[in-house]
Scaffold this motif. Structure first.
Motif, short mmCIF file in Angstrom:
data_model
loop_
_atom_site.label_atom_id
_atom_site.label_comp_id
_atom_site.label_asym_id
_atom_site.label_seq_id
_atom_site.Cartn_x
_atom_site.Cartn_y
_atom_site.Cartn_z
N SER A 1 30.83 32.13 22.62
CA SER A 1 31.79 31.72 21.60
C SER A 1 32.14 32.87 20.67
O SER A 1 33.31 33.12 20.36
N ALA A 2 31.12 33.59 20.22
CA ALA A 2 31.36 34.71 19.32
C ALA A 2 32.19 35.79 19.99
O ALA A 2 33.08 36.39 19.36
N ALA A 3 31.95 36.04 21.26
CA ALA A 3 32.69 37.07 21.97
C ALA A 3 34.15 36.67 22.19
O ALA A 3 35.06 37.49 22.06
N VAL A 4 34.38 35.39 22.53
CA VAL A 4 35.75 34.93 22.74
C VAL A 4 36.56 35.01 21.45
O VAL A 4 37.71 35.46 21.43
N ILE B 1 43.51 39.17 22.61
CA ILE B 1 43.42 38.67 23.97
C ILE B 1 43.40 37.14 23.96
O ILE B 1 42.52 36.54 23.35
N THR B 2 44.37 36.53 24.61
CA THR B 2 44.44 35.07 24.68
C THR B 2 44.45 34.55 26.10
O THR B 2 44.37 33.34 26.31
N ASP B 3 44.54 35.43 27.08
CA ASP B 3 44.56 35.01 28.48
C ASP B 3 43.13 34.77 28.97
O ASP B 3 42.25 35.60 28.72
N PRO B 4 42.87 33.66 29.69
CA PRO B 4 41.51 33.40 30.18
C PRO B 4 40.95 34.52 31.05
O PRO B 4 39.75 34.80 31.00
N LEU B 5 41.81 35.18 31.83
CA LEU B 5 41.33 36.27 32.66
C LEU B 5 40.87 37.46 31.83
O LEU B 5 40.09 38.29 32.31
N GLY B 6 41.33 37.53 30.59
CA GLY B 6 40.92 38.63 29.73
C GLY B 6 39.66 38.31 28.95
O GLY B 6 38.71 39.10 28.94
N TYR B 7 39.62 37.14 28.31
CA TYR B 7 38.47 36.86 27.46
C TYR B 7 37.25 36.33 28.22
O TYR B 7 36.18 36.21 27.65
N THR C 1 21.27 33.56 32.25
CA THR C 1 22.37 34.33 31.67
C THR C 1 23.54 34.43 32.64
O THR C 1 24.70 34.26 32.25
N LEU C 2 23.25 34.71 33.91
CA LEU C 2 24.31 34.79 34.91
C LEU C 2 25.03 33.45 35.06
O LEU C 2 26.27 33.40 35.08
N LEU C 3 24.26 32.37 35.14
CA LEU C 3 24.85 31.06 35.37
C LEU C 3 25.64 30.57 34.16
O LEU C 3 26.81 30.21 34.25
N CYS C 4 24.96 30.54 33.01
CA CYS C 4 25.61 30.01 31.80
C CYS C 4 26.68 30.95 31.28
O CYS C 4 27.71 30.48 30.75
N GLY C 5 26.44 32.23 31.38
CA GLY C 5 27.43 33.17 30.89
C GLY C 5 28.75 33.02 31.63
O GLY C 5 29.82 32.92 31.01
N ALA C 6 28.70 32.98 32.96
CA ALA C 6 29.93 32.85 33.74
C ALA C 6 30.57 31.48 33.53
O ALA C 6 31.79 31.37 33.34
N ALA C 7 29.76 30.40 33.57
CA ALA C 7 30.31 29.05 33.44
C ALA C 7 30.92 28.82 32.06
O ALA C 7 32.03 28.27 31.93
N THR C 8 30.21 29.21 31.01
CA THR C 8 30.69 28.99 29.66
C THR C 8 31.91 29.85 29.35
O THR C 8 32.87 29.39 28.72
N ALA C 9 31.90 31.09 29.80
CA ALA C 9 33.04 31.96 29.55
C ALA C 9 34.29 31.42 30.24
O ALA C 9 35.40 31.55 29.71
#
Length: 326
Positions: A93-96, A105-111, A237-245
């Motif tokens: 959330s903080a990174a987005v 950056i507002t495009d999902p592929l970017g954030y 981290t791999l699972l949640c990071g990718a899914a949440t992002a």
């Protein structure tokens, strides 16, 4: 094994419904035909360009959140642990928000990459704090460190969104959690991370069983508790990071599904984790289908539906006395 095969069949049926149900209903038979023989019609475009990518995203995100939840509860010995306990959701959330406020950056592929890096950085900070001192990375220390980092990051998010309206507009839609509105290329970006996280989690099934007997017993069996926790944290981290992002912080999937699974399989992680990988996307895609029906022709985001469904289910589970223990 029979139960797992039954869940695979249920997942296939749910995926078919996810492709067939929407603001424009398409008969299951027509969906099946268009899957293999696209004819360029409006229905074919809807199926292949909109609903199949959305269903694939649900499969990836659901499996990732379910396995991460089971892994988190096994590592921390905490039955109410969810993927956000290590600060993963807060870091993403903080990174987005930062990507929107500082870089526009507002495009999902970017954030999505900012979200993934934020989740990974938060997990590393939590682990460094949790391992400081002589006692090492105990479950309690990791949980406390994750809680502290989560509150700090969400305070940063709230402060930044108050000061930046554009960041607030972007964040308030992302934080709900949704499978719709994402390009199909997003699946290709997050799939390698989720597959790697799943494979690592499945490989930890037997070590997690030994770790569940206690650190001393685990060491007597030739296990390195710290190594297992590091690999487990990496997988989460791999699972949640990718899914949440990709889809936003969808709640209750990683918390509820492992409890349902342990009521079926018992505490053996060699079965718990594969069951979570199949049952979680069934629940997530089912919630997404319900969200398309209840407000048709509009849609209710899957993050809202999963919370409405998951909360009563979880309450019912914790009230049961005959529930498999961690």
């Amino acid at each position: 094994m029979l139960g797992l095969l039954a869940l695979v069949v249920a997942l296939a049926v749910t995926a078919l419904l996810s492709i067939a149900v929407g603001s424009r209903g398409i008969a299951p038979g027509e969906v099946w035909r268009l899957l293999w023989h696209p004819d360029g019609s409006d229905n074919a475009i809807i199926v292949h360009d909109l609903r199949i990518p959305r269903t694939v995203l649900g499969l990836l995100v659901g499996s990732a959140l379910g396995v991460a939840g089971g892994l988190m509860q096994a590592l921390t010995r905490n039955p109410i642990a969810d993927p956000g306990l290590l600060g993963v959701n807060a870091g993403a959330s903080a990174a987005v928000v930062s990507a929107t406020a500082f870089f526009g950056i507002t495009d999902p592929l970017g954030y999505v990459w900012f979200g993934f890096l934020g989740a990974a950085a938060a997990s590393v900070v939590v682990y460094v704090i949790g391992t400081a001192g002589r006692s090492g990375a105990t479950p309690v220390r990791l949980a406390l460190a994750g809680t502290a980092v989560t509150f700090a990051l969400y305070a940063y998010v709230q402060g930044l969104t108050i000061l930046d309206r554009e960041a607030l507009d972007q964040y308030r839609f992302w934080q709900i959690g949704a499978l719709a509105g994402h390009p199909s290329s997003l699946n290709l970006q997050i799939a390698p991370f989720i597959v790697a996280g799943l494979l690592l989690a499945f490989a930890l099934g037997r070590p997690l069983n030994a770790l569940g007997l206690g650190d001393e017993t685990g060491r007597a069996l030739g296990l390195s508790p710290n190594r297992v926790r590091i690999l487990g944290a990496l997988s989460i981290t791999l699972l949640c990071g990718a899914a949440t992002a990709a889809a936003g912080p969808i709640v209750f999937i990683g918390l509820t599904v492992p409890h349902v699974v342990r009521a079926i399989t018992g505490p053996d992680q060699r079965w718990v984790l594969p069951y979570c990988a199949v049952l979680a996307p069934v629940l997530l895609l089912g919630a997404d289908v319900i969200g398309r029906i209840v407000t048709r022709p509009g849609e209710l985001e899957v993050g809202i539906v999963s919370a409405v469904i998951g909360a009563p289910v979880f309450i019912a589970i914790v009230r049961r006395r005959r529930i498999a223990q961690l």
